[in-house]
Design an enzyme around this catalytic site. Structure first.
Site, PDB file in Angstrom:
ATOM      1  CG  HIS A 172      -2.281  -0.896   1.066  1.00  0.00           C
ATOM      2  ND1 HIS A 172      -3.074  -0.723   1.060  1.00  0.00           N
ATOM      3  CD2 HIS A 172      -2.143  -2.533   1.857  1.00  0.00           C
ATOM      4  CE1 HIS A 172      -4.177  -1.554   0.662  1.00  0.00           C
ATOM      5  NE2 HIS A 172      -3.304  -2.499   0.603  1.00  0.00           N
ATOM      6  CG  HIS A 211      -4.485  -4.504   7.717  1.00  0.00           C
ATOM      7  ND1 HIS A 211      -5.690  -5.465   8.144  1.00  0.00           N
ATOM      8  CD2 HIS A 211      -4.174  -4.142   7.742  1.00  0.00           C
ATOM      9  CE1 HIS A 211      -4.421  -6.104   6.451  1.00  0.00           C
ATOM     10  NE2 HIS A 211      -3.868  -4.868   6.847  1.00  0.00           N
ATOM     11  CG  ASP A 240      -5.267  -4.390   3.257  1.00  0.00           C
ATOM     12  OD1 ASP A 240      -6.425  -3.921   1.858  1.00  0.00           O
ATOM     13  OD2 ASP A 240      -4.770  -4.813   2.731  1.00  0.00           O
ATOM     14  CD  GLU A 264      -9.148  -5.930   3.580  1.00  0.00           C
ATOM     15  OE1 GLU A 264      -8.897  -6.941   2.198  1.00  0.00           O
ATOM     16  OE2 GLU A 264      -9.624  -5.767   4.191  1.00  0.00           O
TER      17      GLU A 264
END
Lengths: 968, 598
Positions: free
Chosen positions: B71, B155, B176, B201
């Site tokens: 990311h 996450h 995420d 996601e």
């Protein structure tokens, strides 16, 4: 809240309220005398030059109470000032003062209703309007009888519902909730007034644009329900819509409303939207509330989880869905770990699957059939138990518990989840789930793998957790002998790791053994390590682990007679030893080759209990034959009976409370007789100094005993309390007579006489219902003579008392059904230590105290720890309320620390630590009416003044301490 | 009309990079790299955005959701090598931890693999200087129109979801996220912001996971049993994220159970990261936040740094070692030493790529070929535990339910799985769902609200508080819309005339109605008057002296037709404002008249 609502739900709605025919509306009375209070206020307000000053005066005025008579005057002045005032903050304060004033005890606010309603008409400020409506609400609540005023107030509220300010609308709805008519009235007065359909009006505001008003509307609806008004079913759909509101307070209230409706109309049928099926309303509501367990706000989640627990009528199908979460992986169905564990277990191969991918997905599932966001109850508890906030988790655990108690099949299903909660990260949740499992453990049997998980927690470092778990194991049913072995092994491990758990572990094994005798039987040779051919060494009798094993075996042997054949010689010897030293853990056994001293089978136990009950009754009846206190041989009879009763209490723990109670009572009577003995009173005054001392000691002792009787025993009925008070009254009379004989002159007597008469009066007031039982008694005679007593002089009073005392009969004590004596045992400190606790003088040392309390009512407020230093100086410490735990009904556990400090000693010395029960003699007397103005602190002080003393609750324990001089 | 296009992470995991155009603003969401490639394909194709000219001119801002390299890995490349000087937004923890990971990644690529043409340490530093840190729920104004807001995403530490808003249009990008809380992080949460589109996601689009408690319990039980037997436990992990979760799990378990066996953690990267975990307590879960006053849970009591020499120590121990797939480094070295003893155990807490040692042993291979023709016999127990921190299908649905978007766009997942979820979303929420491929652009039409200022007096006049205000029902109001100087205003017609300097014109309509009535004119008029009085209770009806009726502003006059005296002619005159009233009035008159005749 929920419990309260529930109570309302189950209450009958067909209740008829007798409406009093109202008399003519009371005409306003003119008061000629202006009370000082209002006058002062008037002057103050006139003095005020600007609004700030006026506000100050009002604020000061509000701090002081106002007498009931002057309230109306004050209200008039306030209203007068109200109309003149331009500043809205002052008007607001006046409005709030009106409300406070109308709450004054003894003042009936119906005369100011009109005035307050009138003020509403011209008011422009929204805040003041809201406050005025609040005042009306207060007034309306004060006048529950007057239907006309209520209807009028509701009408006023309806008028203001269109106000633009949310505050005003809120108050209107609140007022309607509190005062809305419960029954449709048909009396003549009512007909002229339009009866509003309060429910409909409130219901219309469910869609108000302001969330605060929506909340108020729902709350008003709940209030109506609480007041016994039956809510209509058609608001159900509205309430359901509110569940998706944007604001959490609305959702939170809506959840409650849906719940209430589901309890009111559980069986009605509602359609499922987007299909033509129909389901029961309670099921539908259950599904909706389950859905709220996934809400975004944790407040709502807690609320929803709590309410779920009380929905008992839900069908089993829906209930079981809450624990079901269909797993899948890559669109293949997967079995949950729980299912896998169960399968492993049932296939007989229990070895915690060590294969990789034993959770490999199975059959492929139909993509169309998977419902990801289930509208139903699916997995609600699975989510609730995994929630982020522990508040939600605890609520969910409790809900699961109550539901499981109602449904056995659900209990079976929720087991896995509860066992999983034993590993929660927060201790409270772990503890709660252990307690919950204990509560439902009667309905379930643990599988081996579940037991394994449960037992793993035994190593927890928290004592509370371990003890809760022991408690749980006491009630658990297991299925196989491996389970027993597993439990024993883990408990022994626990014992070696935490030796302080000794008592708790032994007790646990006692129950485990007596519950599963047949499962223990095949394990016995292994447990006792006997060998068919060889003699094995005799185990150490002092080893706690060995004792633990023996406790298990002996308790199992109690109902399994063949077991004793497997014992070796030393086991019998150990049995004899343990039966003596740990008699509460080791049951009497029928052993071959031993003289049977105790009956062991259950029937005879029951019959022996019956016979002792009989014995108790007989000995009491024998005593009641005594009509006169002076009969020959009475003293001996009483003496013997007391002795018998005391022994009976020791032999039969079930009857200990009753027998101790009657023994103490008889002891009081015995003492009274001794005090009244003929010889004593015939000697002329100056000669009986010695006897006098004896008699006053007797009086003192009787008083102490009566306090013990009153406060140490639970389960007393009013009648017994009256008898105890009667004995106390007699003792006081005796005391009065004695002091009259010793003191010179009348002056000091006057006070005592007056006090005594007050006591008699109080007795009569408190126990007026019991008086018929007191025939031929001291008090009855006294009350007959009462008019004479009040007027006569002290010396005459003493004479009357003396004769009445001696003539009065013997009161029969009727024992209540259940009577328990409060007891306490200090487990820690044991008092055996030879090592003094050393600390620097002037500093503080913490002493850990661990004690169990039995049958103590409200221990948080009554149990104290007393520390007595060698110099006789005593120090009382009140433990924190959180130090008390409640492991079972009637039992409490105190685990606390007391702080000791002393100046330096040269030698270590012992201090006494003892538990005391503080009592308050004024407890049964009628509470003086509380004024609305009274601060709570005053009330508190008043009660504290009445505490008269304390009763020792436990044996004192000696602690060896040594304050050292500080080194510099 | 926001449209989004992804240069990475369309139906694919790894290399997240999404471009969103919303209300004329261009925003880049995440700037990740693909771990599977070693050539140009590992970075997103920035030439897609602009062929010539700098990125700064095209992009208004870049948002990075969390510190995982898929990311944020391409960030220095984009800002320093391609060239971007605009603002970059990320949360505080991400800003702190991101450079550590980038530096580590750079070291492996450049120093170990010897690649050139890669970003340097200085570039990472320069890049981080362009970063603006944001707080949770803080609304940041990027420029006058564009604003962004971060929400908690679970996450990993510092992971956030972002709401991007221009005017009335808004996009939520989830990055995420994890909907089930774990031992050190809470669950993702978003308010009912009703965005035009949620970009979510979908790593676990087709999975519904079992309760985390079973996994944790199994893990703890296995570790505990091995340690009690006197065995050693090896847990290969990646340095950040799940490693901390497992550390907390073991640490609390050791604490609870009073265990004494040592736990080691390989030093280096992790130590630095743990330092940040200690600092960002507010980003962790309820338990850690509540207890940190007594003790910070990340100040481990039982977990100590690992030294290579400890490997041969006797007795039980637990070691966390990097990397996670046993393909190189310390974890592999330890594995080699311990593999021969059946008392020992290795627990793989995550997915292993094909070809790694981890993959082999998970698939049951017991003899491994090592370099130099050695074979290694694996006697130790091999366990697999999944501790993933992505939302499963239910979690994704739950987030969509919380946010109530009008459209959903799925990224960061496999196409086949996304197809299933897409179908479910469309079915359950009846919203459109998209799943663009890499490089594909999705356009979504929105219905933007156009705000209009209304004068207070007009509002009060028009919205007379009726008995029941109903917010849902539209209301008709009379007024004049003035569009001037880029603003819209609704004012009363009088004010509009005054402002524009116009003269008011009055418009009057007249009509004749023939009715049969033999009575005199006056009687007819009286009859109509009394009838109207009963029907139109709310309006004011006046009988004027000149023989006319006045209903509000409507004039009614009666005259007799010249040819037939029994036919009366009603002359009605009204202004256009009272059209409605006139209609009702005439209806009343005619109806009543007809009724009378019949």
């Amino acid at each position: 809240m929920a419990a309260h609502l529930k109570k309302r739900v189950y209450e009958e709605f067909s209740k008829v309220v007798q409406q009093q025919q109202l008399e003519d509306f009371p005409a306003k009375r003119l008061r000629l005398t202006k009370p000082s209070k209002s006058a002062a206020l008037h002057i103050d307000l006139c003095k005020a030059t600007n609004s700030t000053d006026a506000l100050q005066y009002l604020v000061q005025f509000a701090r002081k109470p106002v007498e009931a008579e002057s309230v109306e005057g004050v209200v008039r002045i306030l209203l007068e000032f109200y109309y003149k005032e331009t500043d809205s903050s002052v008007r607001l304060k006046i409005a709030s003062l009106l409300g406070v004033l109308s709450k004054t005890h003894g003042f009936s606010p119906d005369c100011i209703v009109d005035d307050v309603i009138n003020t509403l008409n011209n008011e422009k400020s929204h805040q003041v309007l809201a406050q005025l409506l609040d005042t009306l609400l207060v007034i309306g609540v004060q006048l529950p009888e007057s239907q006309t005023i209520r209807v009028r107030l509701v009408e006023v509220a309806c008028r203001h519902l269109t106000d633009t300010s949310f505050g005003v609308r809120n108050k209107c709805l609140q007022l309607m909730g509190f005062l809305g008519t419960v029954e449709k009235q048909s009396s003549k007065e009512m007909e002229c007034l339009p009866v509003q359909d309060v429910q409909k009006i409130i219901g219309d505001h469910f869609s108000d644009q302001d969330p605060r008003v929506r909340t108020a509307a729902i709350k008003a609806m709940l209030q109506l329900h609480e007041r016994g008004m039956k809510l209509q079913q058609n608001i159900y759909s509205q309430a359901c819509k509110l569940l998706t509101d944007d604001y959490e307070q609305v959702r939170s209230a809506a959840v409650q409303l849906v719940w209430v409706l589901s309890q009111l109309y559980p069986e009605s049928i509602v359609p499922i939207p987007s299909s033509n099926e129909e389901i029961r309303l309670v099921d539908d509501a259950f599904g909706k509330i389950c859905h709220m367990v996934n809400d975004g706000s944790w407040v709502v989640r807690v609320q929803a989880a709590k309410l779920l627990g009380s929905m008992q009528q839900v069908s089993v199908h829906f209930l079981e869905q809450t624990l079901d979460k269909k797993l899948m992986s890559d669109l293949r169905r997967k079995r949950t770990a729980h299912e896998r564990a169960k399968e492993l277990y049932s296939s007989g191969e229990f070895s915690s699957g060590r294969k990789w991918a034993d959770d490999a997905p199975k059959e492929k599932i139909d993509t169309g059939a998977v419902n990801l966001i289930d509208s139903g109850a699916c997995g609600a508890f699975v989510h609730g138990l995994e929630d982020e906030m522990f508040e939600v988790r605890i609520a969910a655990v409790e809900a699961v518990c109550t539901l499981a108690q109602a449904s056995a099949s659900f209990a079976e299903k929720c087991l896995d989840f509860l066992v999983d909660m034993f590993n929660d990260e927060i201790e409270e949740v772990r503890l709660q789930s252990i307690h919950v499992l204990r509560q439902i453990s009667k309905q379930i049997t643990l599988r081996e793998d579940q037991l394994d998980t449960v037992l793993a927690v035994l190593e927890d470092s928290s004592r509370d957790i371990r003890e809760a778990l022991h408690e749980l194991l006491c009630y658990t049913n297991v299925s196989t002998k491996e389970c027993i072995q597993l439990a024993l092994v883990e408990l022994l491990k626990n014992l070696s790791k935490y030796p302080t758990d000794r008592n708790s572990v032994w007790k646990c094994l006692k129950f485990l053994g007596s519950r599963h005798p047949t499962l223990v039987l095949p394990l016995v040779p292994e447990l006792l390590s006997t060998h068919p051919f060889f003699d094995t060494p005799e185990p150490d009798m002092d080893d706690p682990a060995y004792i633990a094993v023996l406790v298990l075996v002996f308790n199992a042997a109690k109902s399994c007679p063949t077991m004793s054949a497997l014992f070796s010689d030393h086991t019998f010897r150990h049995y004899a030893y343990l039966r003596d030293s740990l008699s509460h853990l080791v049951p009497p056994l029928r052993l071959p080759g031993r003289k049977l001293t105790c009956v062991s089978d259950l029937e005879s136990v029951a019959s022996s209990e019956e016979s002792s009950q009989q014995f108790l009754q007989q000995s009491l009846e024998r005593v009641y034959i005594i009509q006169h206190l002076e009969a020959q041989g009475t003293l001996e009879l009483l003496d013997f009976t007391i002795r018998d009763l005391k022994r009976l209490g020791e032999l039969q723990p079930e009857l200990a409370g009753a027998s101790d109670f009657s023994a103490t009572y008889l002891h009081c009577q015995l003492l009274l007789m001794k005090g009244l003995q003929e010889k004593l009173w015939n000697i002329s005054a100056p000669l009986y100094v010695k006897q006098n001392a004896m008699a006053s000691a007797v009086v003192q002792q009787i008083l102490e005993e009566t306090y013990k009787l009153e406060f140490l025993y639970s389960g007393l009925e009013n009648r017994q309390v009256a008898i105890i008070h009667h004995v106390r009254l007699q003792a006081k009379a005796l005391q009065l007579v004695l002091s009259a004989r010793t003191s010179r002159g009348v002056e000091p007597l006057l006070n005592i006489c007056e006090k005594f008469l007050q006591d008699v009066d109080a007795f009569q007031r408190c126990f007026s219902t019991e008086l018929p039982h007191f025939q031929e008694s001291f008090v009855e005679k006294l009350l007959e003579l009462m008019p004479r007593l009040v007027t006569c002089n002290p010396m005459d009073l003493v004479k009357i008392l003396q004769t009445t005392l001696r003539q009065s009969g013997f009161l029969h004590l009727k024992l209540p059904e259940q009577i328990h004596k409060a007891t306490a045992t200090i487990i820690e400190p044991t008092g055996e230590s030879d090592n003094p606790l050393r600390f620097t003088s002037g500093l503080v040392v913490a002493l850990d105290i661990d004690a169990t309390l039995d049958h103590v009512q409200d221990p948080q407020s009554s149990v104290k720890v007393q520390v007595v230093y060698p110099d006789g100086h005593a120090h009382t410490i009140r433990p924190k309320p959180t130090d008390f735990r409640n492991p079972g009904p009637g039992r409490h556990r105190l685990i606390t620390q007391v702080y000791l400090s002393h100046s330096a000693w040269t030698e270590p010395c012992q201090i006494d630590v003892q538990l005391h029960l503080a009592y308050n003699s004024s407890k049964c007397q009628i509470n003086s009416p509380k004024s609305a103005w009274n601060d709570s602190t005053e009330v508190l002080q008043a009660t504290e003044n009445c505490i008269e003393g304390s009763i020792p609750l436990s044996k004192p324990v000696k602690v060896y301490i040594m304050p050292k001089p500080a080194r510099r | 009309m926001p449209f989004s296009s992804s240069t990475g992470a369309g139906q694919d995991v790894g290399r997240s990079c999404i471009l969103v155009s919303i209300g004329g603003k261009n925003v880049m969401l995440d700037c990740g790299m693909h771990m599977g490639f070693n050539d140009d394909r590992r970075f997103p194709d920035f030439s897609y955005i602009t062929q010539n000219g700098r990125l700064t001119e095209f992009l208004d801002c870049v948002i990075v959701s969390h510190f995982h390299l898929d990311h944020c890995g391409a960030l220095p490349y984009m800002s320093e090598m391609v060239g971007y000087d605009g603002p970059i937004y990320m949360t505080h923890p991400t800003k702190a931890i991101c450079p550590i990971l980038l530096e580590d990644f750079r070291k492996i690529t450049v120093d170990k693999k010897g690649e050139t043409n890669f970003f340097t340490s200085q570039m990472i530093k320069d890049c981080m200087k362009k970063v603006t840190a944001v707080n949770l729920h803080q609304t940041v104004q990027v420029d006058d129109e564009l604003e962004i807001k971060a929400y908690y995403a679970g996450h990993v530490l510092g992971a956030a979801m972002f709401q991007i808003k221009v005017g009335a249009e808004s996009v939520v990008y989830t990055g995420d996220y994890n909907m089930t809380p774990d031992r050190h992080l809470g669950a993702a949460w978003i308010d009912k912001c009703r965005p035009d589109i949620v970009i979510s996601e979908s790593t676990y689009a087709t999975t519904i996971r079992d309760s985390k408690r079973c996994r944790e319990r199994d893990f703890l039980k296995k570790v505990h049993e091995t340690v009690e037997r006197g065995g050693k436990v090896l847990i290969p992990v990646f340095a950040l994220g799940r490693a901390q979760e497992l550390c907390i799990l073991l640490e609390t378990f050791w604490e609870r159970m009073n265990l004494k066996a040592p736990i080691y953690f390989s030093t280096g990267l992790t130590e630095k990261a743990n330092h940040y975990y200690k600092l960002f307590i507010t980003w962790t879960n309820q338990k850690i936040r509540k207890t940190f006053v007594q003790r910070n849970m990340f100040e481990f009591k039982h977990i100590k740094p690992f030294d290579r020499s400890y490997t041969d120590n006797p007795g039980p121990m637990v070691v966390f070692a990097t990397p996670g797939m046993l393909h190189a480094g310390q974890s592999l070295q330890i594995f080699k030493k311990w593999a021969g003893n059946d008392k020992n155990m290795v627990i793989l807490p995550g997915y292993c790529v094909q070809g790694t040692v981890g993959y082999k042993i998970l698939n049951g291979q017991r003899k491994l070929e090592m370099e130099g023709r050695n074979t290694l016999e694996v006697k130790m127990q091999v366990e697999y535990m999944s501790f993933s921190a992505h939302a499963d299908a239910k979690g994704i649905m739950q987030l969509i339910r919380m946010a109530e978007p009008r459209n959903v766009l799925l990224v960061h997942g496999e196409a086949k799985k996304m197809e299933f979820l897409k179908q479910k979303i469309e079915q359950e929420f009846s919203v459109n769902c998209y799943m663009p491929a890499n490089g594909e652009t999705t356009t979504i039409t929105t219905n933007p609200n156009i705000p209009v200022d209304i004068s207070l007096s007009l509002l009060k006049r028009e919205s007379v508080p009726g008995a029941l205000p109903d917010p849902k029902k539209p209301r008709i109001m009379h007024g004049t819309l003035i569009m001037k100087d880029n603003s819209l205003r609704l004012v009363s017609s009088e004010q509009a005339l005054k402002e524009l300097g116009l003269v008011e014109h009055h418009l009057r309509f007249t009509c004749r109605v023939h009715i049969q009535d033999p009575h005199s004119e006056q009687d007819t008029l009286n009859k109509i008057y009394s009838h109207l009085k009963t029907v139109l209770k709310d309006s004011s009806i006046q009988h004027l002296p000149d023989g006319t009726l006045m209903v509000e502003s409507i004039l009614i006059k009666v005259s007799t037709a010249s040819e037939d005296p029994s036919t009366k002619i009603l002359l009605v005159s009204w202004t256009y404002q009272v059209q409605d009233l006139r209609r009702i009035l005439l209806k009343c008159i005619i109806q009543s008249h007809l009724a009378e005749i019949s």
